[in-house]
Design an enzyme around this catalytic site. Structure first.
Site, PDB file in Angstrom:
ATOM      1  N   VAL A 161       0.835  -1.204   0.000  1.00 55.88           N
ATOM      2  CA  VAL A 161       0.000   0.000   0.000  1.00 55.88           C
ATOM      3  C   VAL A 161       0.875   1.262   0.000  1.00 55.88           C
ATOM      4  CG1 VAL A 161      -1.679   1.314   1.373  1.00 55.88           C
ATOM      5  CG2 VAL A 161      -1.940  -1.153   1.100  1.00 55.88           C
ATOM      6  N   THR A 205      -1.036  -4.476   9.530  1.00 58.77           N
ATOM      7  CA  THR A 205      -1.884  -4.800  10.683  1.00 58.77           C
ATOM      8  C   THR A 205      -2.183  -6.301  10.603  1.00 58.77           C
ATOM      9  OG1 THR A 205      -3.781  -4.081   9.335  1.00 58.77           O
ATOM     10  CG2 THR A 205      -3.006  -2.543  11.007  1.00 58.77           C
ATOM     11  N   GLU A 247      -3.566  -6.336  -5.021  1.00 56.52           N
ATOM     12  CA  GLU A 247      -2.214  -6.638  -5.483  1.00 56.52           C
ATOM     13  C   GLU A 247      -2.305  -7.227  -6.884  1.00 56.52           C
ATOM     14  OE1 GLU A 247      -0.038  -8.890  -2.492  1.00 56.52           O
ATOM     15  OE2 GLU A 247      -0.679  -7.454  -0.964  1.00 56.52           O
ATOM     16  N   CYS A 300     -39.602 -19.455  -0.697  1.00 55.72           N
ATOM     17  CA  CYS A 300     -38.522 -19.932  -1.578  1.00 55.72           C
ATOM     18  C   CYS A 300     -37.147 -20.058  -0.919  1.00 55.72           C
ATOM     19  CB  CYS A 300     -38.404 -19.021  -2.790  1.00 55.72           C
ATOM     20  SG  CYS A 300     -39.876 -19.084  -3.793  1.00 55.72           S
ATOM     21  N   ARG A 351     -45.996 -18.687   4.500  1.00 52.81           N
ATOM     22  CA  ARG A 351     -45.087 -19.834   4.566  1.00 52.81           C
ATOM     23  C   ARG A 351     -43.699 -19.391   4.999  1.00 52.81           C
ATOM     24  NH1 ARG A 351     -46.065 -22.327  -1.224  1.00 52.81           N
ATOM     25  NH2 ARG A 351     -46.440 -20.138  -1.598  1.00 52.81           N
TER      26      ARG A 351
HETATM   27  N1  LIG Z   1      -1.815  -5.400   0.459  1.00 51.91           N
HETATM   28  C1  LIG Z   1      -2.982  -4.979   0.029  1.00 51.91           C
HETATM   29  O1  LIG Z   1      -3.405  -5.291  -1.091  1.00 51.91           O
HETATM   30  C2  LIG Z   1      -3.816  -4.070   0.871  1.00 51.91           C
HETATM   31  C3  LIG Z   1      -4.927  -3.416   0.311  1.00 51.91           C
HETATM   32  C4  LIG Z   1      -5.670  -2.544   1.088  1.00 51.91           C
HETATM   33  C5  LIG Z   1      -5.342  -2.355   2.435  1.00 51.91           C
HETATM   34  N2  LIG Z   1      -4.285  -3.026   2.972  1.00 51.91           N
HETATM   35  C6  LIG Z   1      -3.941  -2.746   4.382  1.00 51.91           C
HETATM   36  O2  LIG Z   1      -2.882  -1.796   4.368  1.00 51.91           O
HETATM   37  C7  LIG Z   1      -1.967  -2.056   5.439  1.00 51.91           C
HETATM   38  C8  LIG Z   1      -0.578  -2.296   4.860  1.00 51.91           C
HETATM   39  O3  LIG Z   1      -0.602  -3.443   4.047  1.00 51.91           O
HETATM   40  P1  LIG Z   1       0.637  -3.880   3.172  1.00 51.91           P
HETATM   41  O4  LIG Z   1       0.244  -5.118   2.463  1.00 51.91           O
HETATM   42  O5  LIG Z   1       1.159  -2.723   2.403  1.00 51.91           O
HETATM   43  O6  LIG Z   1       1.677  -4.232   4.356  1.00 51.91           O
HETATM   44  P2  LIG Z   1       3.202  -4.763   4.221  1.00 51.91           P
HETATM   45  O7  LIG Z   1       3.389  -5.753   5.300  1.00 51.91           O
HETATM   46  O8  LIG Z   1       3.501  -5.133   2.812  1.00 51.91           O
HETATM   47  O9  LIG Z   1       4.059  -3.465   4.545  1.00 51.91           O
HETATM   48  C9  LIG Z   1       4.060  -2.834   5.775  1.00 51.91           C
HETATM   49  C10 LIG Z   1       5.378  -2.087   5.891  1.00 51.91           C
HETATM   50  O10 LIG Z   1       5.355  -1.311   7.100  1.00 51.91           O
HETATM   51  C11 LIG Z   1       6.679  -1.270   7.579  1.00 51.91           C
HETATM   52  N3  LIG Z   1       6.705  -0.815   8.975  1.00 51.91           N
HETATM   53  C12 LIG Z   1       6.413  -1.522  10.108  1.00 51.91           C
HETATM   54  N4  LIG Z   1       6.608  -0.723  11.194  1.00 51.91           N
HETATM   55  C13 LIG Z   1       6.984   0.484  10.737  1.00 51.91           C
HETATM   56  C14 LIG Z   1       7.322   1.716  11.380  1.00 51.91           C
HETATM   57  N5  LIG Z   1       7.282   1.854  12.707  1.00 51.91           N
HETATM   58  N6  LIG Z   1       7.692   2.749  10.587  1.00 51.91           N
HETATM   59  C15 LIG Z   1       7.737   2.642   9.252  1.00 51.91           C
HETATM   60  N7  LIG Z   1       7.434   1.495   8.600  1.00 51.91           N
HETATM   61  C16 LIG Z   1       7.067   0.431   9.337  1.00 51.91           C
HETATM   62  C17 LIG Z   1       7.177  -2.690   7.372  1.00 51.91           C
HETATM   63  O11 LIG Z   1       8.589  -2.762   7.433  1.00 51.91           O
HETATM   64  C18 LIG Z   1       6.610  -2.965   5.975  1.00 51.91           C
HETATM   65  O12 LIG Z   1       7.534  -2.596   4.968  1.00 51.91           O
HETATM   66  C19 LIG Z   1      -2.553  -3.241   6.189  1.00 51.91           C
HETATM   67  O13 LIG Z   1      -3.350  -2.759   7.252  1.00 51.91           O
HETATM   68  C20 LIG Z   1      -3.412  -3.939   5.166  1.00 51.91           C
HETATM   69  O14 LIG Z   1      -4.449  -4.672   5.763  1.00 51.91           O
HETATM   70  C21 LIG Z   1      -3.504  -3.859   2.205  1.00 51.91           C
END
Ligand SMILES: NC(=O)c1ccc[n+]([C@@H]2O[C@H](COP(=O)([O-])OP(=O)(O)OC[C@H]3O[C@@H](n4cnc5c(N)ncnc54)[C@H](O)[C@@H]3O)[C@@H](O)[C@H]2O)c1
Length: 441
Positions: free
Chosen positions: A13, A88, A163, A270, A333
């Site tokens: 993201v 998360t 993705e 139904c 029914r």
């Molecule tokens: N992947 C998807 O397709 C998608 C789509 C919509 C929403 N989301 C949500 O978005 C959020 C991120 O998802 P993602 O797939 O990009 O996660 P990811 O695990 O790919 O990336 C998260 C990044 O955050 C970094 N990080 C952790 N602690 C940190 C800090 N203190 N400071 C700076 N960076 C830090 C990690 O090193 C990692 O690079 C999640 O909550 C997910 O549910 C993901």
């Protein structure tokens, strides 16, 4: 107008958001705890594999609009808006792990303490409703020593990218959702998204947080449903692709908002019957179809919930408006209203029932016989006189849509409790009763 933004978390993201905001002409600082990801992005390369990312990152970096750092303070002091896109993940027990969000909130809060200009904190990670305002905001206020709404603002902006097509989805999302406790806080976000060709919803933070879960859980239900129905097709020798092609072409009932308003149990002649037929057939074929098998028990829960809600009022005199499963029909029914009335009577409630379409005087044939033979105790409390049913009632249950707002508003009194099982639009809700609630809204 070009803005300066910092993006915390350079995963899927965060990287895509950084590249896209950079390519839209904004100045972007990416932040991650991973030195590797920071070095990669800072050198103009993409930390993730996604279509278009390499070119976009290289171009934004070359134009001097994209850099990366591990230093949160540097990023906050040199940007107006911080987007938080850290992970998360699930803990072992399924609970959401908020540790990354909490860490980032502490770091950004400490940096805001040093900052003279106001700062905008935007959470983009998926979090349960309430998290932004009850977990993140207090950390920011504590660490910064400043006040939200005065010295900095907090918004929630969920991400709907998939993705594999993340950049295309960022540019052309289903909608843009901006959550804030005060619409004025959203000014910089409106600017950032002004060229994104999607409907823009400005709402509260908890609504914005929940839309993401509503969407993802629905997508999971759709996949589970399609796979189970496809499994049935396969075992019955039916072409699943031909079925889904026809099924999805119905944008009136199938691929639409129909049946998506939280209200009450389904019923009628139904849905329950056809679900039972399919799940029984699955058993004969030795197939496990847990999504489909869960629907009748899920439906029964809503009847239980309504009984519990009525019991929790401590009142005994109940007016049930609607006996058939929906207005405009006398078909009883598998009416969940009938089940509900039976349960309430069993709990010793004094129930009176009003239903214009099912008043005994007007009924003939099968339904009259059904009432007289199967549910005579309900037949004896059924009336076509709305006022007579409402007058003694302490709790009024709206079971179907036959009574209009105007008709009901004439009779409702402030001390009456209305339980609305049909989820009437706010503007069409009857007035008069102080307490007005649903069981799943
Ligand atoms: N992947 C998807 O397709 C998608 C789509 C919509 C929403 N989301 C949500 O978005 C959020 C991120 O998802 P993602 O797939 O990009 O996660 P990811 O695990 O790919 O990336 C998260 C990044 O955050 C970094 N990080 C952790 N602690 C940190 C800090 N203190 N400071 C700076 N960076 C830090 C990690 O090193 C990692 O690079 C999640 O909550 C997910 O549910 C993901």
């Amino acid at each position: 107008m070009s803005l300066s933004v910092s993006i915390f978390g350079l995963g899927y993201v965060g990287s895509v958001s950084a590249a896209c905001f950079g390519s839209m002409g904004h100045s972007v600082i990416g932040v991650d705890v991973s030195r590797t990801k920071v070095e990669i992005l800072d050198s103009g390369r993409t930390p993730i594999i996604e279509a278009e990312m390499s070119e976009m990152v290289a171009a934004a970096s070359k134009a001097g609009r994209l850099r990366a750092t591990t230093d949160a303070t540097d990023a906050v002091l040199n940007s107006e808006v911080s987007f938080v896109c850290v992970g998360t993940p699930s803990l072992k027990n399924g609970k959401l792990d908020l540790s990354h969000i909490e860490n980032v909130a502490r770091e950004i809060g400490a940096a805001i303490r040093q900052k003279k200009a106001p700062h905008v904190f935007v959470l983009r990670s998926t979090v349960l409703p309430g998290t932004t305002e009850t977990v993140v905001l207090p950390i920011l206020e504590r660490e910064s020593g400043k006040r939200c709404g005065r010295d900095f603002t907090v918004c929630y902006n969920p991400e709907f990218m998939r993705e594999g097509s993340a950049v295309a989805d960022f540019r052309n999302p289903p909608y843009t959702i901006l959550g804030a406790s005060d619409a004025n806080h959203l000014a910089p976000l409106r600017e950032l998204y002004k060229d994104v060709p999607a409907a823009l919803y400005e709402t509260t933070i908890p609504v914005a947080e929940m839309v993401k879960y509503f969407s993802n859980c629905y997508h999971a239900v759709k996949v589970g449903f399609a796979n189970e129905m496809g499994t049935m097709c396969k075992h019955l020798g039916v072409d699943a692709q031909a079925v889904t092609k026809i099924f999805t072409s119905d944008t009136k009932l199938n691929i639409s908002g129909a049946y998506l308003s939280p209200g009450f149990a389904f019923g009628g002649s139904c849905l329950p019957k056809d679900l039972r037929a399919i799940t029984y057939k699955a058993k004969e074929l030795d197939l496990k179809l847990p999504v489909l098998e869960s629907l009748m028990p899920s439906n029964a829960e809503h009847i239980d919930r309504t009984v519990d809600m009525v019991l929790s009022t401590g009142k005994k005199k109940i007016a049930q408006l609607g006996l058939s499963f929906k207005a405009g029909t006398d078909d009883l029914r598998e009416s969940p209203q009938v089940q509900l009335i039976k349960r309430l009577m069993g709990e010793g409630m004094e129930v009176r029932v009003w239903d214009e379409d099912v008043s005994l005087g007007r009924l003939a044939g099968a339904n009259r016989q059904y009432i007289e033979e199967v549910i005579p105790h309900i037949g004896s409390v059924l009336s076509a006189d709305l006022e007579a049913v409402l007058r003694p009632a302490e709790v009024v249950i709206l079971g179907n849509k036959s009574a209009s707002k105007d008709r009901l508003s004439k009779h409702l009194r402030p001390e009456q409790i209305v339980i609305d099982l049909i989820h009437v639009d706010r503007a069409k809700r009857p007035e008069g009763a102080k307490t007005y609630e649903g069981i799943c809204w």
